[in-house]
Enzyme design. Sequence first.
Site, mmCIF file in Angstrom:
data_model
loop_
_atom_site.group_PDB
_atom_site.id
_atom_site.type_symbol
_atom_site.label_atom_id
_atom_site.label_comp_id
_atom_site.label_asym_id
_atom_site.label_seq_id
_atom_site.Cartn_x
_atom_site.Cartn_y
_atom_site.Cartn_z
ATOM 1 N N TRP A 154 0.778 -1.076 -0.077
ATOM 2 C CA TRP A 154 -0.162 0.086 -0.065
ATOM 3 C C TRP A 154 0.982 1.159 0.036
ATOM 4 O O TRP A 154 0.478 2.243 -0.210
ATOM 5 C CB TRP A 154 -0.796 -0.027 1.454
ATOM 6 N N GLY A 156 3.056 3.462 -1.661
ATOM 7 C CA GLY A 156 3.494 4.093 -2.944
ATOM 8 C C GLY A 156 2.461 4.705 -3.724
ATOM 9 O O GLY A 156 1.467 5.003 -3.345
ATOM 10 N N GLY A 158 -0.351 4.107 -5.812
ATOM 11 C CA GLY A 158 -1.459 3.071 -5.876
ATOM 12 C C GLY A 158 -1.219 2.123 -4.954
ATOM 13 O O GLY A 158 -0.804 2.302 -3.945
ATOM 14 N N HIS A 180 -4.393 5.430 5.628
ATOM 15 C CA HIS A 180 -4.205 6.737 5.044
ATOM 16 C C HIS A 180 -4.922 6.728 3.564
ATOM 17 O O HIS A 180 -5.541 7.830 3.254
ATOM 18 C CB HIS A 180 -2.705 7.355 5.019
ATOM 19 N N ASP A 181 -4.690 5.585 3.069
ATOM 20 C CA ASP A 181 -5.325 5.500 1.656
ATOM 21 C C ASP A 181 -6.917 5.896 1.826
ATOM 22 O O ASP A 181 -7.514 6.225 0.807
ATOM 23 C CB ASP A 181 -4.962 4.291 0.886
ATOM 24 N N ASP A 210 -3.642 12.993 7.792
ATOM 25 C CA ASP A 210 -2.040 13.293 7.833
ATOM 26 C C ASP A 210 -1.567 12.994 9.233
ATOM 27 O O ASP A 210 -0.416 12.253 9.529
ATOM 28 C CB ASP A 210 -1.576 14.683 7.378
#
Length: 504
Positions: A154, A156, A158, A180-181, A210
């Site tokens: 996860w 990176g 995408g 976070h995604d 964040d």
Amino acid sequence: MGVLGVLLGVLAFLEGSHTRHWDSTSCHLVQPIPGNPLGSLSFLGKDAQGLALFQAFWDTHHRLQVCIRQDESELITAFRALCAHEPLQHSFIQTPGPALQRALATLQSQWEACQRSQDSPTGAREKRAIEQSGAPDREHRRRRRGWTIPGTLWCGVGNSAENASELGVFHGPDLCCREHDQCPQTISPLQYNYGIRNFRFHTISHCDCDARFQQCLRSQGDSISDIMGVAFFNVLEIPCFVLKEQEACVAWNWWGGCRAYGSTPLAHLRPRTYYNASWKAEATSYTPSPQSPAPSKHPQKRGPQQTQARRHSTTTTTPFQTPAISSRPDMIPRGQPGVPHLGFQDGPKHQSAHRVCRSLRHLDQCEHQIKPQETKFHLLNSAQMPLFHCDCTRRLARFLRLHSPPAGTDKVWDLLGTTCFKLAPQLDCAEGKGCSRDHRAIKVSARHLQRLHKSRLHFRDKGTGGALAQPVEPPGSTMSFYSQCLQVTQAIWRRRGQKKFWSS
């Protein structure tokens, strides 16, 4: 969306094309992909400009796709600490074998052309076409929707996960990136949202997301998490935003004039928060291994990870290492859903802990639940944690009676509380009013949760509960119970068992 990884997000900072010729390399980290045993390669190299961190990525057809050189001292320090001091240092190859030496030589000859293709408009168009392609003959590209940091699925551009529950070898930082995604308030690159346009090439998120991301990375206490934190917050310097209700145009006429004004949330950018890495800057001598080393005369002792692997595989050597250290794993195995990595195991206790955490996933997926500050089934949940239907909490309590809670996860169970709700038909609903199926929630004291709470206190009094390894998310957090339990247990096993595991 995708969290911008430490080694991939810095593409925006790539310098112009210059010939790169490293004299020596060390700390080689290899990860395979389906159809290619060399999907990515990360290593420290020393060239004419000094020590740098190099990254390269290939596709399933062995074509070089991405090449990165990064010389930020903080990133190099973090990667070197990961290679030298972490229990997962056995995943690194210090002395490359013949196949890896050939790969390094080929990469060195293709480096300049690779960077030129990345910087050219044609190369950018080809990358966009690849990402948008959904043709059947590009199935492997759909499966790998973006390049991720080796050892993660996860972290990176995408993600590379097959499903939402799958995590890479570095479970801790990968869990942080996945959470976070899922931030609900974001502004994608070059997109307009919340009254502003994001002219950056990186997604910006709400400051609360964040902050949770940084807190999650800090709580892991390992170097790969620090690499992520340093890159995201210090190197890329990605800002965040807060939302404030303001008077603005909410409806426009076709010619451009405002037709109606109203209150709407507007984004206000805030500067990034500096990430203070937690690794210890120890004074250690660094001597990179030569690119063409002589075979060692002292083979290293076979680690338990390789012993375990031999039970399930007939492969005894790999082409990326010299025979002297072929007993050491040279590739990071891909994380499988529901199967923890060997580096986090501590015997049957860890497997039991993982099963208990998985039981919390079923609780998170409870069909009937009322989120904090939400009114549902005519009941306002004024608490800071979700309120679940009694059937869901009863199933969890029944499971926990058979499987004791993992040591150190006291606070996770405290968040469950001792109440749940039941659904009952409305008493004042007259026939013919169309409300015969409308139910209302009744908040009740759950005896099964009270027994679970007493049992947890009993275990803690006996000393089997252990100390909490890391703080769980504060009340009101969007992190699921499963994620919090997994985060805590992984930290426990990492601190208590990894060093013993890898040194045995």
